[in-house]
Each structure stands twice: as structure tokens, then as C-alpha cells.
Design an enzyme around this catalytic site. Sequence first.
Site, short mmCIF file in Angstrom:
data_model
loop_
_atom_site.label_atom_id
_atom_site.label_comp_id
_atom_site.label_asym_id
_atom_site.label_seq_id
_atom_site.Cartn_x
_atom_site.Cartn_y
_atom_site.Cartn_z
N ASP A 1 -0.09 2.09 8.21
CA ASP A 1 -0.38 1.43 9.45
C ASP A 1 0.31 1.27 10.70
OD1 ASP A 1 -2.44 0.71 7.73
OD2 ASP A 1 -1.85 -1.70 7.72
N THR B 1 17.59 9.27 -4.28
CA THR B 1 18.07 9.47 -5.71
C THR B 1 19.13 10.84 -5.45
OG1 THR B 1 15.92 9.10 -6.73
CG2 THR B 1 17.61 10.54 -8.10
N GLY C 1 0.88 -1.11 -0.09
CA GLY C 1 0.16 -0.06 0.04
C GLY C 1 0.91 1.25 0.11
N ARG D 1 13.11 10.87 -3.62
CA ARG D 1 13.89 11.87 -3.87
C ARG D 1 15.10 12.15 -2.91
NH1 ARG D 1 14.21 16.61 -0.50
NH2 ARG D 1 14.60 18.58 -1.83
N MET E 1 -8.36 2.69 8.72
CA MET E 1 -7.42 1.44 8.19
C MET E 1 -6.92 0.55 9.21
SD MET E 1 -6.31 2.27 4.44
CE MET E 1 -7.25 1.92 3.05
N GLY E 2 -6.22 -0.32 9.08
CA GLY E 2 -5.59 -1.10 10.00
C GLY E 2 -5.92 -2.57 9.76
N ARG E 3 -5.32 -3.32 8.92
CA ARG E 3 -6.01 -4.63 8.63
C ARG E 3 -5.70 -5.61 9.97
NH1 ARG E 3 -4.62 -5.99 2.81
NH2 ARG E 3 -2.84 -5.51 3.99
N ARG F 1 0.97 -4.96 -4.87
CA ARG F 1 0.98 -6.09 -4.11
C ARG F 1 1.40 -7.25 -5.03
NH1 ARG F 1 -0.54 -4.21 0.88
NH2 ARG F 1 -2.37 -2.80 0.86
N CYS F 2 2.35 -7.87 -4.98
CA CYS F 2 2.87 -8.89 -5.74
C CYS F 2 2.91 -10.22 -5.44
CB CYS F 2 4.08 -8.43 -6.59
SG CYS F 2 4.52 -9.45 -8.04
N GLY G 1 5.92 -2.33 3.68
CA GLY G 1 5.64 -3.01 4.88
C GLY G 1 6.29 -4.18 5.22
N ASP G 2 5.96 -5.18 5.90
CA ASP G 2 6.62 -6.32 6.31
C ASP G 2 6.55 -7.23 5.14
OD1 ASP G 2 3.90 -6.73 6.63
OD2 ASP G 2 4.17 -8.03 8.45
N ASP H 1 2.79 -0.55 11.53
CA ASP H 1 2.66 -1.85 12.44
C ASP H 1 3.93 -2.55 12.26
OD1 ASP H 1 2.43 -2.39 9.79
OD2 ASP H 1 0.61 -3.87 9.98
N THR I 1 4.30 2.49 5.51
CA THR I 1 3.08 2.12 5.50
C THR I 1 2.16 3.13 6.56
OG1 THR I 1 1.77 0.51 6.48
CG2 THR I 1 3.92 0.38 7.10
N GLU J 1 -10.38 -1.45 10.92
CA GLU J 1 -11.00 -2.38 10.13
C GLU J 1 -10.70 -3.71 10.47
OE1 GLU J 1 -7.51 -1.90 6.37
OE2 GLU J 1 -9.64 -2.72 6.12
N SER K 1 -23.66 13.89 20.73
CA SER K 1 -23.05 12.90 19.93
C SER K 1 -22.12 11.92 20.49
CB SER K 1 -22.49 13.73 18.87
OG SER K 1 -21.23 14.31 19.27
O1 F6P Z 1 -1.22 -0.08 3.39
C1 F6P Z 1 -1.97 -0.84 4.52
C2 F6P Z 1 -3.41 -0.69 3.95
O2 F6P Z 1 -3.71 0.82 4.13
C3 F6P Z 1 -4.18 -1.19 5.24
O3 F6P Z 1 -4.42 -0.71 6.32
C4 F6P Z 1 -5.57 -1.64 4.69
O4 F6P Z 1 -5.93 -3.12 5.27
C5 F6P Z 1 -4.97 -2.04 3.07
O5 F6P Z 1 -3.60 -1.24 3.13
C6 F6P Z 1 -5.64 -2.00 2.10
O6 F6P Z 1 -5.18 -2.27 0.96
P1 F6P Z 1 -5.67 -2.10 -0.61
O7 F6P Z 1 -5.62 -0.70 -1.16
O8 F6P Z 1 -4.72 -2.99 -1.40
O9 F6P Z 1 -7.14 -2.49 -0.72
#
Ligand code: F6P
Length: 323
Positions: free
Chosen positions: A128, A24, A11, A21, A170-172, A72-73, A102-103, A130, A126, A222, A215
Amino acid sequence: MKKIGILTSGGDAPGMNAAIRAITKSAMHYGIQTVGIRDGFEGLMKGRFINMKYTDVDNIIQRGGTLLGSARCIEFKDKEARKSAVQNVKDAGIEGLIVIGGDGSFRGAHVLAQEVNIPVIGLPGTIDNDLYGTEATIGYDTALNTIVSAIDNIRDTASSHKRVFFVEVMGRNSGFLALNSAIASGAESVLIPETITDIKALAEQLRTQNKGRRSSIVIVAEGDEEGGAMDIMRKIQPHLEDFRLRTTILGHIQRGGSPSYFDRALATRSGVMAVELLMKGISNKMVGIKADELITVDLKDAIEKHAIPNLEKEDILKKLLTK
Ligand code: F6P
């Protein structure tokens, strides 16, 4: 060392361009040519290489995304498929590689380093945050600021309509973004994968704290084990039938935008350090940051261990609630 390769993978994250930058320009400062690899490991396998010029990276420090493209390969996990990447690196005369990601991206970098026998350095890129061993990853600070500003807007409409909002960030697998944005946005509660979510207790808490107030905002990572914001709202609805509930999923808005001061500075400093590490022949390290000092972390640790947010921060939120 005469030529180094650079790629961004996984991501994208704000600040990746600032890192490209810095790498390079500083490489050029030391008389090293940088080869930009398009679309991460996919471009490495397909030989999509660009010889970077100084002017290619002018005026990109402020731009989100990644000029090189990212992907993402999955294919790269396969040794047979990686053979073309190994050959392309050799043919291009690349003597060191910097991977920003990321990792998962570091895992790819780690195996490739062994197969081509060149040094490789990872920069944590990343939103995240993480990655084990560093206090901050490139892009995290910007994403937090984007989230906080979005929640400020949600708060306006939530209090106009006396609503409870479940905001998904976000944050899988990780609650860094959720926990820290919750504190900074004044959210009433946060649900993260690192702690157990109790729907009934949350409903009771919302009922108590909502008395006389207009409120409430619950931030949902996520990756929470009870699901995303939609799932949480569906599960809590029977306990809060008299409440007006709404959901917002912030989605990819969180990944774009101009990087913050912090991410630009982190990316720039880390980029220069990555080049200098390669020049010294150092390999299989990630550049991290601790108390404003750059540090190196074993790539193996960054791959195998998982960073966990400071869970005491959840108590801070609880200490701000009415009884
Ligand atoms: O880059 C990390 C992340 O943003 C996660 O928090 C999220 O779950 C995931 O990427 C979403 O990835 P994609 O854009 O491939 O759906």
C-alpha cells in the site's frame, strides 16, 4: 547481541523474502543467530520458532510471499494474551526483534518492545505504501508493476469492445497504488480516498472524452469513499445508460509474484541496516528510504501519522484529457 528474532506480519508483500534473507545472512556475518518466527505475532504467542540456517534463505530473493508466513493477529492487542509472547521471547533468549509489516504490525512491535525490554526495528513491508516517513515500502513497486501490466491487458479488450472499465486496485485507506498506476497505465481517471469523488462530474468527463475514442479506464482505489469499482459502476450507470460499462477487481493478484529489482534492493539494504541498528542498541525505529539513501524514522511517527500521495499527480491526468 547473540540472537535476534524476525517476523513478517499483516498482508504479505513481494520482497519480504529478500528482507528475511538479508537479515539472516548479515546477522550470521556478524556472528548473530536469527530466529524465524512463523505466522507473525500469532507464532510469537505460540512459540513457533525456527533457528535459521544460512541455506534456509538461499535462493529466496526472487520469491514472492513470505517464507515465514504472515497473519493479522487481533489477539495481540490484548495485554493478557501477549504475556505468552513475552515469555516465549525471554525463554528463547531473543535480544532484539525485527518486524516486517505495516503500521498495525509496528503497533504490536512497539508495545512488545516495552514489555520485554528488548530493542525492536521495523521494516516497512506493505504493497500500500501508506507508511509515514519513507518514499517507498517493500512490495509497493512490484505491486504497481503488476497492476500496470494487468491494465495493459484490460485496455486491449476495452478498446476492442468500446467499453469503459472501472478497475479496482488495493488500498484500503490509501490511494498510492491507484494514483501511480493510473499515470503509468494511461488511465483516463482515478478515484482515491484522499480526494472527493464526484460521480456526476466523472460521468460528464467520460462522456466528453469518449467522443471518437474506443475505451476509457477509471482506476478505483478499494478504499474510495464512494465504494469499490462495483459501487462506482452501479452509481454511474444511470448517467451513462448508452455506454458499455464493465468492472474488474484485481484483488490478491496484486500482492503476489516475484519482486522487482527495486523491491529486492530496498529489502536487502534495509535488512542489513536493521541488523546493524539492533547491534548498536537502537530501538523503536523504522528503516525508510529517501532519495536512494536509507533513513530511520521513529516507529511512533510511522504508527501515528499517515502517508498521503502527491495529489498534484491527479492534475497530470486531467491535463491529458480533451476538453
Ligand atoms: O496489505 C495491504 C492490503 O493489501 C490492502 O491493500 C488490502 O485492503 C488488504 O491488504 C487486504 O487484506 P486481506 O488479504 O487480509 O484481505
